[in-house]
Design an enzyme around this catalytic site. Structure first.
Site, short mmCIF file in Angstrom:
data_model
loop_
_atom_site.label_atom_id
_atom_site.label_comp_id
_atom_site.label_asym_id
_atom_site.label_seq_id
_atom_site.Cartn_x
_atom_site.Cartn_y
_atom_site.Cartn_z
N ASP A 95 -5.80 -5.09 6.16
CA ASP A 95 -6.93 -4.54 5.39
C ASP A 95 -7.95 -5.69 5.34
O ASP A 95 -8.96 -5.47 5.65
CB ASP A 95 -6.64 -3.73 4.28
CG ASP A 95 -7.53 -3.19 3.45
OD1 ASP A 95 -8.59 -2.85 4.29
OD2 ASP A 95 -7.62 -2.51 2.44
N LYS A 139 3.10 -14.01 5.97
CA LYS A 139 3.00 -15.22 4.85
C LYS A 139 4.65 -15.17 4.63
O LYS A 139 5.38 -15.29 3.62
CB LYS A 139 2.51 -14.92 3.52
CG LYS A 139 2.30 -15.86 2.69
CD LYS A 139 1.31 -16.96 3.31
CE LYS A 139 1.47 -18.15 2.24
NZ LYS A 139 0.92 -19.33 2.68
N ASP A 192 -3.05 -17.27 5.71
CA ASP A 192 -4.04 -18.12 5.24
C ASP A 192 -4.59 -19.14 6.08
O ASP A 192 -5.62 -19.22 6.46
CB ASP A 192 -3.40 -18.86 4.01
CG ASP A 192 -1.98 -19.64 4.31
OD1 ASP A 192 -1.43 -19.06 5.38
OD2 ASP A 192 -1.69 -20.36 3.69
N TYR A 232 0.80 -1.19 0.13
CA TYR A 232 -0.03 -0.13 -0.01
C TYR A 232 0.76 1.28 -0.09
O TYR A 232 0.32 2.08 0.22
CB TYR A 232 -0.99 0.18 1.08
CG TYR A 232 -2.26 -0.92 1.07
CD1 TYR A 232 -2.10 -1.94 0.41
CD2 TYR A 232 -3.18 -0.68 1.71
CE1 TYR A 232 -3.23 -2.79 0.32
CE2 TYR A 232 -4.30 -1.38 1.50
CZ TYR A 232 -4.42 -2.52 0.93
OH TYR A 232 -5.43 -3.38 0.53
#
Ligand code: NAD
Length: 359
Positions: free
Chosen positions: A249, A191, A225, A124
């Protein structure tokens, strides 16, 4: 003495929900001298920009703002006015407490989670290279030279910067929040098994910060995940969740879903010494001026603001009043009714009246 606070009404449904929130705050008896500041698509003809310098100056001066949602105008060079405010004021922490309120239609009960999202880095950061442009082609060539890996020539590229500095300050924010609000645990989420030099760095920097809180606040790590699955299966296992920008987000909305949606999800963007409080939802343009949407998310954002000001009693009273109105289920907006077309649904201002009456 009254607190001086910047009020940005916003556009779309913004003015309706921010008026409702302002009335509720004023009804608590806490004295506030509201300084109205403009922003958004509607003020472009007047100022030539959706984010006038005078609005930023007002927030810088007053240190605290309550902000209604702002539409992102297309084609002004602004990716989002909201993101621009966070960037300009270095509001690096996005705080989103998600708590179940009795009476809200949701698949879950007793949710009590706090999302702490890093606001300034990651994908972002807005560093993007458009497919086909000369600079994109030379970047691809340079990356291929340095990494010895192929990128398809018809690719667009977004850069994902994650720094030790940015990570340490957001993780410290999460731990300090946990200490202040008697939380037990901070879970860092990335991740890192795939993106070792960005998400891996986030975990490493987080571990260094976590050491300073050993014995006081527990620390653990999850992969994003797996975390999505865990949150829908066993949300009670989690407490404060700290994430880089993009995952933060996405998980914020997931958590808003756990407590029944955007109508009741408050938020705050905080930096060192400056705080802007706003609902998670946007300006819902299709409902503009209809006195229809739910003011609760904005009122609950104002509850966070009162708490931030140290007005704990007023914050608790206002939150309890919102909870009472929602639980009673009578003077609530259409989105809280079993049938969204229920003609007995309250309007925005009527729900605010009921909250004030319940104080
Ligand atoms: P949105 O949150 O404005 O609306 C999506 C839908 O959610 C609405 O159509 C409505 O059905 C529902 N909704 C939202 N707020 C509600 C409320 N208070 N009560 C009842 N229902 C509510 O999202 P969007 O349509 O994706 O975005 C519209 C505009 O808002 C865009 O320009 C976007 O950039 C902007 N936006 C601003 C902010 C912000 O100011 N922080 C946040 C998100 C989106």
């Amino acid at each position: 003495m009254a607190y001086k606070i910047t009020l940005i009404p916003g556009d779309g449904i913004g003015p309706e929900v921010s008026t409702a929130a302002r009335r509720c705050v004023d009804a608590t008896g806490v004295k506030i001298d509201w300084e109205i500041a403009e922003a958004g698509a509607d003020v472009i003809p007047k100022y030539g920009t959706p984010l006038p310098g005078s609005t930023l100056a007002s927030i810088r001066k007053n240190k605290v703002a309550l902000k209604g949602p702002l539409t992102t105008p297309i084609g002004t060079g602004f990716r989002s006015v909201n993101v621009a405010i966070r960037k300009e004021l270095d509001l690096y922490a996005c705080l989103r407490p998600t708590r179940s309120y009795k009476g809200v239609r949701s698949r879950y009960e007793n949710i009590d989670l706090v999302i702490v999202r890093e606001n300034t880095e990651d994908l972002y950061a807005g560093i993007e290279f458009e497919e086909g442009k000369a600079e994109t082609n030379s970047l691809i060539a340079e990356i291929e030279k340095l990494s010895k890996k192929q990128i398809r020539p018809d690719s667009g590229i977004s850069i994902k910067p994650i720094s030790i500095t940015g990570t340490k300050r957001i993780v410290k924010f999460a731990f300090d929040y946990a200490v202040k609000y008697n939380r037990k645990k901070v879970t860092a989420v990335t991740k890192a098994n795939i993106m070792k030099f960005t998400d891996g760095l986030f975990f490493k920097a987080a571990q260094a910060v976590a050491k300073e809180y050993e014995g006081k606040i527990e620390y653990e790590e999850r992969l994003i995940d797996n975390m999505c699955m865990q949150l829908v299966q066993k949300p009670e296992l989690y407490d404060v969740i700290c994430l880089p920008n993009l995952y933060g987000d996405i998980l914020s909305d997931l958590c808003a879903g756990l407590i029944g949606g955007l109508g009741v999800a408050p938020g705050a963007n905080l930096g060192d010494g400056i705080a802007v409080f706003e609902a998670i939802h946007g300006s819902a343009p299709k409902y503009t001026g209809q006195n229809k949407v739910n003011p609760a998310a904005m009122v609950l954002s104002a509850v966070l603001m009162l708490d931030h000001l140290g007005e704990k009693k007023a914050a608790q009273r206002l939150e309890a009043a919102v909870a009472k109105v929602i639980a009673a289920g009578k003077n609530v907006t259409y989105d809280m009714k079993a049938d969204r077309n229920d003609p007995s649904a309250a309007g925005t201002s009527q729900m605010a009246d009921a909250i004030i009456a319940a104080l």
